[in-house]
Design a protein around this motif. Structure first.
Motif, short mmCIF file in Angstrom:
data_model
loop_
_atom_site.label_atom_id
_atom_site.label_comp_id
_atom_site.label_asym_id
_atom_site.label_seq_id
_atom_site.Cartn_x
_atom_site.Cartn_y
_atom_site.Cartn_z
N LEU A 180 -29.68 3.66 -12.49
CA LEU A 180 -29.18 3.18 -11.21
C LEU A 180 -28.96 4.37 -10.29
O LEU A 180 -28.16 5.26 -10.61
CB LEU A 180 -27.88 2.41 -11.39
CG LEU A 180 -27.90 1.25 -12.40
CD1 LEU A 180 -26.49 0.71 -12.60
CD2 LEU A 180 -28.83 0.14 -11.91
N GLU A 181 -29.64 4.41 -9.15
CA GLU A 181 -29.52 5.53 -8.22
C GLU A 181 -28.83 5.07 -6.95
O GLU A 181 -29.22 4.09 -6.34
CB GLU A 181 -30.90 6.11 -7.89
CG GLU A 181 -31.61 6.72 -9.09
CD GLU A 181 -32.87 7.46 -8.69
OE1 GLU A 181 -33.16 7.50 -7.48
OE2 GLU A 181 -33.56 7.98 -9.57
N GLY A 182 -27.79 5.81 -6.55
CA GLY A 182 -27.05 5.50 -5.33
C GLY A 182 -25.86 4.61 -5.60
O GLY A 182 -25.90 3.72 -6.44
N ARG A 202 -16.40 9.04 -17.45
CA ARG A 202 -16.13 7.66 -17.09
C ARG A 202 -16.98 6.70 -17.95
O ARG A 202 -18.12 7.01 -18.31
CB ARG A 202 -16.45 7.44 -15.62
CG ARG A 202 -15.94 6.12 -15.07
CD ARG A 202 -16.33 5.97 -13.62
NE ARG A 202 -15.68 4.80 -13.02
CZ ARG A 202 -16.10 4.23 -11.90
NH1 ARG A 202 -17.15 4.70 -11.28
NH2 ARG A 202 -15.47 3.19 -11.41
N LEU A 203 -16.41 5.54 -18.24
CA LEU A 203 -17.11 4.53 -19.05
C LEU A 203 -16.59 3.16 -18.66
O LEU A 203 -15.39 2.97 -18.48
CB LEU A 203 -16.85 4.78 -20.55
CG LEU A 203 -17.30 3.70 -21.54
CD1 LEU A 203 -18.82 3.57 -21.54
CD2 LEU A 203 -16.77 4.01 -22.94
N ILE A 204 -17.49 2.20 -18.50
CA ILE A 204 -17.12 0.81 -18.23
C ILE A 204 -17.95 -0.07 -19.18
O ILE A 204 -19.17 0.06 -19.24
CB ILE A 204 -17.40 0.41 -16.77
CG1 ILE A 204 -16.57 1.27 -15.81
CG2 ILE A 204 -17.09 -1.07 -16.54
CD1 ILE A 204 -16.89 1.03 -14.35
N ARG A 236 -24.72 12.03 -13.42
CA ARG A 236 -24.43 13.28 -12.71
C ARG A 236 -22.95 13.37 -12.37
O ARG A 236 -22.26 12.35 -12.30
CB ARG A 236 -25.25 13.37 -11.42
CG ARG A 236 -26.73 13.41 -11.65
CD ARG A 236 -27.52 13.82 -10.42
NE ARG A 236 -26.96 13.42 -9.14
CZ ARG A 236 -27.68 13.00 -8.11
NH1 ARG A 236 -29.01 12.90 -8.23
NH2 ARG A 236 -27.12 12.68 -6.96
N ASP A 237 -22.47 14.60 -12.13
CA ASP A 237 -21.06 14.80 -11.81
C ASP A 237 -20.67 14.12 -10.51
O ASP A 237 -19.51 13.70 -10.36
CB ASP A 237 -20.75 16.30 -11.73
CG ASP A 237 -20.81 16.98 -13.09
OD1 ASP A 237 -20.72 16.26 -14.11
OD2 ASP A 237 -20.96 18.21 -13.13
N ASP A 238 -21.60 14.00 -9.55
CA ASP A 238 -21.27 13.36 -8.29
C ASP A 238 -21.31 11.83 -8.38
O ASP A 238 -21.05 11.13 -7.42
CB ASP A 238 -22.20 13.83 -7.16
CG ASP A 238 -23.66 13.48 -7.43
OD1 ASP A 238 -23.94 12.77 -8.42
OD2 ASP A 238 -24.52 13.91 -6.65
#
Length: 314
Positions: free
Chosen positions: A102-104, A191-193, A205-207
């Motif tokens: 998933l990008e963005g 992070r994890l969901i 990525r970190d961002d």
């Protein structure tokens, strides 16, 4: 060629209005000849007459329609060929698209919204960053609210430093009804969901502009086990124990810092891993040095290792 050039469109329209244009004019727009829009004037070789648009359209569409007809025929033949085999294969043991990139943020949030809307039992989340923009807190609140209203259980892990975040505390206090639980732990990796035992999301990525949507049952089960391991070591957010002083005079967070110091991490890395700013981290390191009687950073690492505090159960 799919489009007329601007000059070709203008000249063709003019030729249709006047009935003809000169060859010299047509030379400025080669696309007129590519489209076969003009033909020689039989009465005067210096002039060209326009071919009617309906004729040109029919000429251009004819090969396309023949290709479409041929492809439809091939489609039917393929369907007839493979129809007897459909249903004979063994059932799939895992989803075809088990990992999706998933990008963005927009696409990530759309995928999260869909997953949470389909969740029926439990959402597990790991939130390692202490400070979030107010707008992100509001977005998370709006995503959680319908889950809670449907009776979905939510368990969230923060770092101990979340206890000093007023916005976070105010947010969590809204959902203290038993179906929503918050715990803290000294160190979280990323992070994890996880929604039910169906889908998990992790950043790439970190961002956090790129994430992975995981629907492979084995991967999701593994991540649930990782979450449960951390959850078992965590402390309810309302408890005060992580910052209370233990028998050796150190707090739980200072034990975590001591462990990372012995492993050779610098102040910035320790602060990042424990979710605190560098100044706070250095204040804890100074307290460690005072408690152990250290006069230098190198001596502090040695004294920590020799003191035995890392061998104690905290």
């Amino acid at each position: 060629m799919a489009e007329l050039c601007a000059e070709g469109s203008r000249l063709y329209a003019n030729a249709l209005r006047t009935g003809r244009i000169t060859r010299a004019e047509a030379e400025a727009a080669p696309c007129l000849l590519d489209f076969s829009l003009l033909h020689p004037d039989p009465d005067d070789p210096d002039w060209l007459r326009p071919v009617p648009p309906s004729v040109v359209l029919a000429q251009r569409l004819d090969p396309i329609e023949r290709e479409i007809t041929e492809r439809r025929r091939l489609t039917m033949e393929l369907a007839e060929t493979f129809e007897p085999f459909i249903g004979l294969g063994a059932p799939l043991t895992e989803p075809v698209h088990s990992v999706t990139v998933l990008e963005g943020l927009d696409r990530i949030n759309e995928a999260l919204d869909l997953a949470t809307s389909q969740c029926r039992h439990e959402v597990l989340t790991v939130q390692p960053k202490n400070r979030h923009p107010q707008q992100r807190l509001i977005e998370a609140l709006e995503r959680d609210r319908p889950l809670i209203e449907r009776g979905v259980r939510i368990r969230t892990l923060y770092q101990h430093t979340a206890r000093y975040n007023p916005e976070r505390i105010a947010w969590t206090e809204q959902f203290a009804d038993g179906k929503v639980e918050y715990r803290t732990i000294d160190e979280l990796v990323e992070r994890l969901i996880i929604c039910d035992d169906t889908v998990a999301f992790i950043p790439v990525r970190d961002d956090r502009q790129v994430a992975l949507e995981l629907r492979h049952p084995g991967l999701v089960r593994y991540l649930i086990k990782v979450f449960e391991f951390m959850w078992g070591r965590a402390v309810p957010l309302t408890a005060g124990t992580p910052y209370e002083t233990a028998a050796d005079g150190l707090t739980d967070i200072q034990h975590s810092i001591a462990k990372l110091l012995v492993e050779g991490h610098v102040d910035e890395a320790i602060a990042r891993r424990l979710g605190m700013n560098v100044r706070t981290c250095r204040a804890h390191i100074a307290k460690l040095a005072t408690a152990l009687g250290s006069g230098s950073r190198a001596q502090l690492g040695y004294l920590i290792a020799q003191s035995g505090i890392l061998e104690q159960d905290h």
